[in-house]
Design a protein around this motif. Structure first.
Motif, mmCIF file in Angstrom:
data_model
loop_
_atom_site.group_PDB
_atom_site.id
_atom_site.type_symbol
_atom_site.label_atom_id
_atom_site.label_comp_id
_atom_site.label_asym_id
_atom_site.label_seq_id
_atom_site.Cartn_x
_atom_site.Cartn_y
_atom_site.Cartn_z
ATOM 1 N N SER A 99 0.830 -1.205 0.000
ATOM 2 C CA SER A 99 0.000 0.000 0.000
ATOM 3 C C SER A 99 0.865 1.256 0.000
ATOM 4 O O SER A 99 1.774 1.393 0.822
ATOM 5 N N VAL A 100 0.577 2.153 -0.925
ATOM 6 C CA VAL A 100 1.320 3.403 -1.043
ATOM 7 C C VAL A 100 0.506 4.553 -0.463
ATOM 8 O O VAL A 100 0.977 5.313 0.386
ATOM 9 N N LEU A 101 -0.731 4.690 -0.918
ATOM 10 C CA LEU A 101 -1.623 5.752 -0.458
ATOM 11 C C LEU A 101 -3.039 5.197 -0.342
ATOM 12 O O LEU A 101 -3.439 4.313 -1.103
ATOM 13 N N THR A 102 -3.790 5.757 0.598
ATOM 14 C CA THR A 102 -5.199 5.410 0.743
ATOM 15 C C THR A 102 -6.030 6.665 0.574
ATOM 16 O O THR A 102 -5.773 7.681 1.221
ATOM 17 N N MET A 103 -7.029 6.602 -0.314
ATOM 18 C CA MET A 103 -7.947 7.714 -0.516
ATOM 19 C C MET A 103 -9.267 7.390 0.169
ATOM 20 O O MET A 103 -9.839 6.327 -0.069
ATOM 21 N N ARG A 104 -9.739 8.315 0.990
ATOM 22 C CA ARG A 104 -10.981 8.111 1.725
ATOM 23 C C ARG A 104 -11.961 9.236 1.436
ATOM 24 O O ARG A 104 -11.621 10.414 1.507
ATOM 25 N N ARG A 105 -13.198 8.858 1.139
ATOM 26 C CA ARG A 105 -14.240 9.844 0.909
ATOM 27 C C ARG A 105 -14.713 10.423 2.242
ATOM 28 O O ARG A 105 -14.835 9.709 3.241
ATOM 29 N N ARG A 106 -14.966 11.713 2.251
ATOM 30 C CA ARG A 106 -15.503 12.342 3.456
ATOM 31 C C ARG A 106 -16.880 11.775 3.738
ATOM 32 O O ARG A 106 -17.755 11.773 2.870
ATOM 33 N N LYS A 107 -17.094 11.312 4.968
ATOM 34 C CA LYS A 107 -18.303 10.558 5.255
ATOM 35 C C LYS A 107 -19.494 11.436 5.609
ATOM 36 O O LYS A 107 -20.630 11.097 5.311
ATOM 37 N N LYS A 108 -19.248 12.553 6.282
ATOM 38 C CA LYS A 108 -20.390 13.343 6.711
ATOM 39 C C LYS A 108 -21.048 14.037 5.525
ATOM 40 O O LYS A 108 -20.421 14.283 4.495
ATOM 41 N N LEU A 109 -22.327 14.340 5.671
ATOM 42 C CA LEU A 109 -23.076 14.958 4.585
ATOM 43 C C LEU A 109 -22.482 16.312 4.220
ATOM 44 O O LEU A 109 -22.198 17.141 5.067
ATOM 45 N N SER A 110 -22.283 16.519 2.948
ATOM 46 C CA SER A 110 -21.715 17.775 2.479
ATOM 47 C C SER A 110 -22.113 17.971 1.029
ATOM 48 O O SER A 110 -22.245 17.009 0.272
#
Length: 228
Positions: free
Chosen positions: A88-99
Motif C-alpha cells: 500500500s502506497v496511499l489510501t484515498m478516503r471519501r468524506r463521510k459526513k453529509l456535504s
C-alpha cells in the motif's frame, strides 16, 4: 493460477504498449521540460490484472508495473493505491459526513479504520497528508474549468496547494501549483500510424520533475470517482 494469469496479462500489456511508450518517453524528454531532468511518462490502464476484479494498472516507459488498484467497484468509500509488489502506497478516503462538496482525503500507506474526522485526528497515526475538494462552481463548457482543489492538510483549509483544470471525461487535465506551473498532466493515448484506438480506458499520466508520481496517480483515482 490467478497469479499466472495476472502475469500473462501484464506480458500482453507490455508487448502492446512498450514500443510506443519508449517513443512517447523520448518525446516528453525533448519537449516536456526545459531542464535536464525528463518528465516521467506512465500509461494508466483502467483494468485490474486480477481475474474478476476491477481496478487500475500503471506501467512505466519500460513496460514495468509500478502501481495497481484492485477490487475497485462502483463508488467505494476507500481506494488503496499499491505499488507493483502489492504494498500500500496511499489510501484515498471519501468524506463521510453529509456535504454539498465532494471531498477525498489522502493518507500515507494503508489508513486502517481511521476516518478523517476531527475527533479521530488526534488519536490516529495516519492523519491525511492532502485532501481533494471538487470545485462546486465548475463550468463544464470551459476547457480550462477548474475541476478540483488540492489542499495540504498541514497548511489548514484556507489556501489550496494545487488545482486541477481541464476535462477528466476527455482525459485532458493539468495539475498546477500555486504559481500555475504544470506539475502533472493527463492526456489521451493516441494510436501510432492509424493503429488500434485506445479509447478512454488507456491514457497517459505525465509527471513533471519534483512532483510525486504516487500523489499524481492518487489524483487520477479521485478524479475518476468525481467525474466518471
Amino acid at each position: 493460477m490467478r497469479i499466472v494469469r495476472m502475469w500473462k496479462s501484464l506480458s500482453r500489456t507490455r508487448s502492446v504498449h512498450n514500443h510506443q511508450e519508449q517513443h512517447d518517453h523520448q518525446e516528453y524528454k525533448a519537449t516536456g521540460n526545459s531542464t535536464s531532468e525528463a518528465c516521467t511518462s506512465l500509461t494508466v490502464w483502467r483494468k485490474s490484472l486480477l481475474i474478476s476484479c476491477k481496478g487500475f494498472t500503471v506501467i512505466d516507459s519500460n513496460g514495468d508495473l509500478v502501481y495497481r488498484v484492485d477490487n475497485y467497484v462502483g463508488h467505494p468509500e476507500e481506494v488503496i493505491l499499491m505499488d507493483g509488489s502489492g504494498k500500500s502506497v496511499l489510501t484515498m478516503r471519501r468524506r463521510k459526513k453529509l456535504s454539498l462538496i465532494d471531498t477525498w482525503f489522502v493518507h500515507d500507506g494503508e489508513a486502517g479504520n481511521c476516518y478523517p474526522t476531527r475527533s479521530t485526528f488526534a488519536a490516529s497515526k495516519s492523519m491525511p497528508t492532502f485532501y481533494v475538494r471538487k470545485n462546486k462552481n465548475m463550468l463544464n463548457t470551459n476547457p480550462r474549468s477548474i475541476l478540483a482543489y488540492v489542499y495540504r492538510e498541514a497548511c489548514g483549509h484556507k489556501r489550496h496547494t494545487y488545482m486541477i483544470e481541464g476535462s477528466f471525461t476527455h482525459r485532458s487535465c493539468k495539475v498546477l501549483d500555486e504559481s500555475r506551473n504544470v506539475v502533472a498532466e493527463i492526456k489521451r493515448k493516441e494510436a501510432n500510424n492509424g493503429g488500434v484506438s485506445y479509447g478512454l480506458d488507456v491514457f497517459h499520466l505525465i509527471v513533471h520533475p519534483g512532483f510525486d508520481s504516487g500523489l499524481a496517480m492518487a489524483l487520477v483515482l479521485v478524479l475518476d470517482q468525481l467525474f466518471s
